[in-house]
Scaffold this active site. Sequence first.
Site, PDB file in Angstrom:
ATOM      1  N   GLY A 151      56.080  61.973  32.591  1.00  0.00           N
ATOM      2  CA  GLY A 151      55.366  62.915  33.454  1.00  0.00           C
ATOM      3  C   GLY A 151      55.748  62.717  34.899  1.00  0.00           C
ATOM      4  N   SER A 152      55.250  63.614  35.757  1.00  0.00           N
ATOM      5  CA  SER A 152      55.547  63.550  37.181  1.00  0.00           C
ATOM      6  C   SER A 152      54.257  63.549  37.971  1.00  0.00           C
ATOM      7  CB  SER A 152      56.410  64.748  37.600  1.00  0.00           C
ATOM      8  OG  SER A 152      57.633  64.750  36.894  1.00  0.00           O
ATOM      9  N   GLY A 153      54.291  62.863  39.110  1.00  0.00           N
ATOM     10  CA  GLY A 153      53.124  62.779  39.972  1.00  0.00           C
ATOM     11  C   GLY A 153      53.446  63.225  41.372  1.00  0.00           C
ATOM     12  N   SER A 154      52.571  62.868  42.301  1.00  0.00           N
ATOM     13  CA  SER A 154      52.731  63.303  43.686  1.00  0.00           C
ATOM     14  C   SER A 154      53.990  62.726  44.328  1.00  0.00           C
ATOM     15  CB  SER A 154      51.511  62.872  44.497  1.00  0.00           C
ATOM     16  OG  SER A 154      50.340  63.396  43.945  1.00  0.00           O
ATOM     17  N   PHE A 155      54.306  61.455  44.001  1.00  0.00           N
ATOM     18  CA  PHE A 155      55.368  60.769  44.725  1.00  0.00           C
ATOM     19  C   PHE A 155      56.567  60.402  43.846  1.00  0.00           C
ATOM     20  CE2 PHE A 155      51.495  59.252  47.170  1.00  0.00           C
ATOM     21  CZ  PHE A 155      51.612  60.264  48.110  1.00  0.00           C
ATOM     22  N   GLY A 156      56.594  60.834  42.597  1.00  0.00           N
ATOM     23  CA  GLY A 156      57.730  60.476  41.759  1.00  0.00           C
ATOM     24  C   GLY A 156      57.496  60.807  40.310  1.00  0.00           C
ATOM     25  N   VAL A 158      57.608  59.295  35.982  1.00  0.00           N
ATOM     26  CA  VAL A 158      57.390  58.138  35.111  1.00  0.00           C
ATOM     27  C   VAL A 158      58.228  58.307  33.848  1.00  0.00           C
ATOM     28  CG1 VAL A 158      55.707  56.755  33.865  1.00  0.00           C
ATOM     29  CG2 VAL A 158      55.045  57.882  35.996  1.00  0.00           C
ATOM     30  N   LYS A 172      57.645  53.824  36.824  1.00  0.00           N
ATOM     31  CA  LYS A 172      57.284  54.833  37.821  1.00  0.00           C
ATOM     32  C   LYS A 172      58.303  54.784  38.955  1.00  0.00           C
ATOM     33  CE  LYS A 172      53.552  56.432  40.846  1.00  0.00           C
ATOM     34  NZ  LYS A 172      52.149  56.217  41.296  1.00  0.00           N
ATOM     35  N   ASP A 267      45.616  60.427  42.809  1.00  0.00           N
ATOM     36  CA  ASP A 267      46.640  61.034  41.950  1.00  0.00           C
ATOM     37  C   ASP A 267      46.066  61.383  40.580  1.00  0.00           C
ATOM     38  OD1 ASP A 267      49.129  62.067  41.498  1.00  0.00           O
ATOM     39  OD2 ASP A 267      49.978  60.202  40.752  1.00  0.00           O
TER      40      ASP A 267
END
Length: 382
Positions: A151-156, A158, A172, A267
């Site tokens: 998956g993807s988050g605010s800063f990068g 995983v 991550k 997040d």
Amino acid sequence: MVGSKFLDLSHNIISGIIPKSLEKLQNLKYLNVSFNKLNGEIPSGGPFKNCLSQFFIYNEALCGSSRFSVPACPTPSKHRSNRKKVLVLFILLGIALVFVPSIFVFLWIRYRRGKRAPQQPDSLAFITRERISYYELLQATEALSESNLIGSGSFGSVYKGVLRSGTAIAVKVFNLQLDVASKSFDTECEVLRSLRHRNLVKVITSCSNRDFKALVLEYIPNGSLEKYLYSHNYFLDIFQRLSIMIDVACALEYLHHGCLSPVIHCDLKPKYGLDGLVSTKCDVYSYGIMLLETFTRRRPNEFEGDLSLKQYVSYSIPEAVMDVVNVNLVTSMGNRYQKELDLVASIMKVALDCCAESPAGRTNMKDVVGMLQMMKIQLLAF
């Protein structure tokens, strides 16, 4: 629950202490908490005056009155406490005499070596002593293959990976094109050193050089909540959804209230905040939206125009809760049907309180945990 006369919580693997506040439930005639993992003192007032001993059997360490057939609760001894303090003091002095000189020698050797060794331009910052190189991470994730993307988050993003030892990991990787991502990495490394909670993913180590920054995390194999909400192969009932959201709330309560200084997750999915300021209240807002999504099975970004998930729910609570709740979530008949419907409406009310427009008007995670845990007890009593 206040007007209930019978409450049977036996065989539920409940841990912790029996709340003394239950003494206030004067109408309660029957309370059975046998075959659990409770500990501490059994209250003696209110309805507990008439409880039988078999209602408390097979628990870990209950204590109290002899009429409950449990041992008496230990009373602190001042003399014994003083002896323990003296004993601990002598042990600490002994440890200090042995290890303090060794530490000075070790630091001196490191200082001498540091003066001789040239400074490395690429640094590796590790949270634990286990060392995982950049190339080993690439090998473990098949060069950060898209097939391993979790998956993807605010800063990068995983990625799932498998080390040569066979250990499954989650990596991550921070997006260094964002200036805030680099600062976020350093902050996370510093914060995660001291975090310890059963509902937070454990950090194994971190890896950093000029062009690459990543945290190596424990891999959680069961997948995301999104998979269980939106896949046709799974269906979570009310108890399962409530249990999951209580676990998330407990983790946030620890971050906000259990650390030396509050830690902002910032997040949660979805990530929402209307005030433009980063604070624990942002997490509370995001949690509220997440709680709404969990019980409605409606994505926050699927609404058009001025309508939002929050408005969609608030227009229907409490009178028309079935119009917004996930289909087939409430399937009971008769009296239990109405109880489950009222319970879901109460959960939605907690979520909406978390999503108040003003940050000051939002509840805190301690209160959220308390309210949801009480609802879970109510659900078990139906």
